[in-house]
Motif scaffolding. Structure first.
Motif, PDB file in Angstrom:
ATOM      1  N   LYS A 140     116.817   7.070 104.449  1.00 11.86           N
ATOM      2  CA  LYS A 140     117.971   7.848 104.007  1.00 11.86           C
ATOM      3  C   LYS A 140     117.551   8.973 103.058  1.00 11.86           C
ATOM      4  CE  LYS A 140     122.780   6.748 102.965  1.00 11.86           C
ATOM      5  NZ  LYS A 140     123.699   5.674 102.572  1.00 11.86           N
ATOM      6  N   ILE A 169     115.581  11.714 104.923  1.00 11.21           N
ATOM      7  CA  ILE A 169     116.446  12.629 105.689  1.00 11.21           C
ATOM      8  C   ILE A 169     117.011  13.710 104.767  1.00 11.21           C
ATOM      9  CG2 ILE A 169     118.650  12.818 106.918  1.00 11.21           C
ATOM     10  CD1 ILE A 169     118.006  10.091 108.186  1.00 11.21           C
ATOM     11  N   GLU A 175     114.306  16.190 104.075  1.00  7.28           N
ATOM     12  CA  GLU A 175     113.977  17.026 105.239  1.00  7.28           C
ATOM     13  C   GLU A 175     115.059  18.075 105.536  1.00  7.28           C
ATOM     14  OE1 GLU A 175     111.249  17.171 107.109  1.00  7.28           O
ATOM     15  OE2 GLU A 175     110.239  15.623 105.940  1.00  7.28           O
ATOM     16  N   PRO A 213     123.483  19.239 108.346  1.00  7.25           N
ATOM     17  CA  PRO A 213     122.933  18.447 109.454  1.00  7.25           C
ATOM     18  C   PRO A 213     123.140  19.084 110.828  1.00  7.25           C
ATOM     19  CG  PRO A 213     124.096  17.017 107.924  1.00  7.25           C
ATOM     20  CD  PRO A 213     124.361  18.427 107.482  1.00  7.25           C
ATOM     21  N   LEU A 241     113.641  16.949 113.480  1.00  3.94           N
ATOM     22  CA  LEU A 241     113.627  16.069 112.316  1.00  3.94           C
ATOM     23  C   LEU A 241     112.463  15.088 112.441  1.00  3.94           C
ATOM     24  CD1 LEU A 241     115.303  15.540 109.733  1.00  3.94           C
ATOM     25  CD2 LEU A 241     116.628  13.852 111.031  1.00  3.94           C
ATOM     26  N   LEU A 296     110.584  12.001 110.597  1.00  5.91           N
ATOM     27  CA  LEU A 296     110.765  10.964 109.582  1.00  5.91           C
ATOM     28  C   LEU A 296     109.627   9.944 109.605  1.00  5.91           C
ATOM     29  CD1 LEU A 296     114.577  10.330 110.297  1.00  5.91           C
ATOM     30  CD2 LEU A 296     113.608  11.854 108.567  1.00  5.91           C
ATOM     31  N   LEU A 327     121.142   8.577 109.501  1.00  2.00           N
ATOM     32  CA  LEU A 327     121.248   9.470 110.668  1.00  2.00           C
ATOM     33  C   LEU A 327     122.602   9.241 111.315  1.00  2.00           C
ATOM     34  CD1 LEU A 327     119.194  11.458 111.931  1.00  2.00           C
ATOM     35  CD2 LEU A 327     118.637   9.685 113.585  1.00  2.00           C
ATOM     36  N   LEU A 333     113.313  14.367 117.616  1.00  2.00           N
ATOM     37  CA  LEU A 333     113.396  13.382 116.535  1.00  2.00           C
ATOM     38  C   LEU A 333     112.166  12.487 116.578  1.00  2.00           C
ATOM     39  CD1 LEU A 333     114.907  11.841 114.263  1.00  2.00           C
ATOM     40  CD2 LEU A 333     116.086  10.534 116.070  1.00  2.00           C
TER      41      LEU A 333
END
Length: 227
Positions: A4, A7, A10, A16, A22, A24, A37, A47
């Motif tokens: 969390k 994110i 980033e 969003p 993205l 992670l 997400l 992703l």
């Protein structure tokens, strides 16, 4: 770092819905589930959640524009049917280094109609007899398995494809411009033609002078005879 928080980091002050990629990798999934997400990542196309101790895809949000999904080096053992429901337009899926053991688990990917490339490196399923033949038969929509097609041709790298495209453009430009030296040859030919014309002209001039002299001489002789 928890997923969390990663994110939020980033996002870099972006909304969003503006994010298309993205990454992670190497963050921590609490209870092996996706956190932070949600459906607001509407434009997400790439992703990556590699090595995040992910065991379940149940909380994957709807990502209709997602094309590439990296899930390598996790502890996923099943529940792949969620992918077709949440990410129907996937073309590339990396599940290498997970706990996938049998064909029945992979069968859930049949509903990913646009899937072209699937990676299952370092999963137990790769130890099955006729593993590659079985996967290609089961998932007839895919072209590449673990980086190679059914004829063992390697999948093209996206960067190489771009380079090839640039080379093609350069070749087209060369074709339009003509090969080097072509204009030089044409110019030389034109110069040769001009020289030939000059020579022909000078010869013609000399001929005219000769004709003129003989005519004058004839006139003088005629005058003498008249006298």
């Amino acid at each position: 770092m928890e997923m969390k928080k990663r994110i939020n980091l980033e996002l870099r002050n972006r909304a969003p819905e503006e994010v298309t990629e993205l990454v992670l990798d190497n963050c921590l999934c609490v209870n092996g589930e996706i956190e932070g997400l949600n459906d607001t990542f509407k434009k997400l196309e790439f992703l990556s959640m590699a090595n995040v101790e992910l065991s379940s895809l149940a909380r994957l949000p709807s990502l209709n524009k997602l094309r590439k999904l990296e899930l390598s080096d996790n502890i996923i053992s099943g529940g792949l049917e969620v992918l077709a429901e949440k990410c129907p337009n996937l073309t590339y899926l990396n599940l290498s280094g997970n706990k996938i053991k049998d064909l029945s688990t992979v069968e859930a990917l049949q509903n990913l109609k646009n899937l072209k490339s699937l990676d299952l490196f370092n999963c137990e399923i790769t130890n099955l007899e006729d593993y590659r033949e079985s996967i290609f038969e089961l998932l007839q929509q895919i072209t590449y398995l673990d980086g190679f097609d059914q004829e063992d041709n390697e999948a093209p790298d996206s960067e190489e494809e771009e380079e090839d495209g640039d080379e093609d453009d350069e070749e087209e430009e060369e074709d339009e411009a003509g090969p080097p030296g072509e204009y030089e040859e044409e110019e030389e030919e034109e110069e040769d033609d001009d020289e030939d014309e000059d020579e022909a002209g000078s010869e013609l001039g000399e001929g005219e002078e000769e004709v003129g002299l003989s005519y004058l001489m004839k006139e003088e002789i005629q005058d003498e005879e008249d006298d």
